[in-house]
Design a protein around this motif. Structure first.
Motif, short mmCIF file in Angstrom:
data_model
loop_
_atom_site.label_atom_id
_atom_site.label_comp_id
_atom_site.label_asym_id
_atom_site.label_seq_id
_atom_site.Cartn_x
_atom_site.Cartn_y
_atom_site.Cartn_z
N ARG A 1 14.63 -7.94 -4.35
CA ARG A 1 15.61 -7.68 -3.63
C ARG A 1 17.16 -8.10 -4.02
NH1 ARG A 1 12.07 -4.84 -2.02
NH2 ARG A 1 11.01 -5.02 0.06
N SER B 1 15.09 -11.50 5.29
CA SER B 1 16.09 -10.38 5.76
C SER B 1 16.66 -10.79 6.93
CB SER B 1 15.12 -8.99 5.85
OG SER B 1 14.44 -9.16 6.91
N PHE C 1 19.77 -7.17 2.73
CA PHE C 1 19.55 -6.57 1.64
C PHE C 1 20.35 -5.29 1.50
CE2 PHE C 1 15.22 -8.71 2.25
CZ PHE C 1 15.47 -9.83 1.59
N PHE D 1 20.63 -1.58 0.55
CA PHE D 1 19.56 -0.50 0.81
C PHE D 1 20.19 0.78 0.77
CE2 PHE D 1 16.74 2.06 3.23
CZ PHE D 1 15.55 1.87 2.48
N TYR E 1 15.63 0.25 -1.77
CA TYR E 1 16.07 -1.14 -2.25
C TYR E 1 16.95 -0.87 -3.45
CZ TYR E 1 13.75 -3.11 1.80
OH TYR E 1 13.14 -3.45 3.00
#
Length: 336
Positions: free
Chosen positions: A18, A128, A133, A135, A141
């Motif tokens: 991530r 999260s 994150f 994305f 991701y």
């Protein structure tokens, strides 16, 4: 669970890659960016977790972390802002500012893909909530390396394959696994050796597949190669017979009587003792203990646990043999 899986699978791992939205990837980040990443993750992981700054670790402690699969060699050698957050039981480790901002990892003993994923998914949700994150609706991701785009997930099973290795049949199975969207690697991942006949089975693709599909790929591959290993063990005993029994008995003698053991000698002896237990040649009180011993005899973990200074390779070989001797005498015996 099928007998072939019980005798072959050592552990299960789920890893999620991530990155935080709005912060450069670690190769381009500043110390200030690294502190922001760490602060957000540490805020999510408080009770039951401890953070280590990699550059503050001593050589022995850092090396022991690598040997226990808690951090990567890359975090140790090439990540100036690297940190790791560990759970008290070391089942969860979160590397910070390695190739990606966050590498979440869950390792559980045995064959437990679904359970490991549930723990990793809950961990991911928790982090999260404190950190947004990066994305993309198109690519999933976002990761520093394109091979991790999408789910960012690697599922792997650590598996013991002595018969396929000894008979030379493993190469044929590797090509079969490639068609199943999985790959076979050494103990410490891509490019590493398979110590003690132990390999990692893990997915190749992360983009264009779901987490459920990845688990399905790895499950099918692990069960396929475990079944092949079971068949290979039967053929190995049939073809080598008394010679194999003698080799295992000699390994038992080395493990229980040697005064000095190199790392490689210890790994080989303990691995053959484990194979002997499968055949019933050796009685084993604790089936998990040989796997634990394979970590304990590794160079840095050996020094970390030693009750005396180990100043030379000879000192380490003597102490390693002592550790193996004591453990094997307590848990194993020849059945003839």
């Amino acid at each position: 669970m099928d007998e072939s899986m019980l005798s072959s699978v050592i552990s299960t791992r789920i890893r999620l890659a991530r990155n935080l939205r709005g912060i450069p990837f670690p190769r381009k980040m500043s110390a200030g960016h690294a502190d922001i990443v760490a602060a957000k993750v540490e805020r999510a992981l408080t009770n039951g977790y401890k953070t280590y700054r990699v550059k503050s670790l001593g050589e022995i402690e850092a090396g022991a972390f690598v040997e226990r699969h808690l951090i990567s060699k890359e975090l140790l050698s090439d990540c100036p802002y690297g940190r790791v957050v560990l759970s008290d039981d070391e089942a969860v480790s979160v590397m910070l500012n390695e190739e990606d901002h966050v590498r979440e990892q869950v390792i559980l003993p045995g064959y437990r893909l679904d359970e490991a994923y549930r723990v990793a998914d809950a961990l991911d949700d928790r982090i999260s909530e404190a950190a947004e994150f990066a994305f993309s609706e198109k690519y999933g991701y976002l990761t520093a390396c394109p091979t991790n785009l999408g789910t960012g997930m690697r599922a792997s099973v650590m598996i013991f394959l002595p018969a396929l290795t000894i008979t030379g049949e493993l190469k044929r199975n590797v090509s079969t696994l490639a068609k199943m969207n999985v790959t076979l690697r050494g103990v410490y991942g891509e490019g590493s050796d398979a110590l003690g006949y132990v390999y990692q089975v893990s997915n190749k693709r992360t983009l264009g597949v779901t987490e459920a599909e990845i688990l399905s790929f790895v499950r099918a591959a692990a069960e396929s190669i475990a079944a092949a290993e079971k068949d290979a063990r039967e053929r190995l005993l049939k073809s080598r017979g008394n010679a194999l029994i003698d080799e295992i008995a000699r390994a038992m003698g080395v493990a229980s009587c040697a005064y000095m053991l190199s790392y490689e000698q210890a790994i080989t002896a303990v691995s053959l003792v484990k194979l002997g237990a499968y055949y019933g040649i050796i009685g084993l009180k604790n089936a998990a203990k040989p796997d634990e011993l394979l970590i304990s005899v590794s160079p840095f973990n050996l020094e970390s646990a030693a009750d005396r200074p180990l100043k030379s390779e000879a000192d380490r070989s003597v102490y390693r043999a002592e550790l193996v001797r004591t453990t094997i005498k307590n848990i194993a015996r020849l059945n003839f």
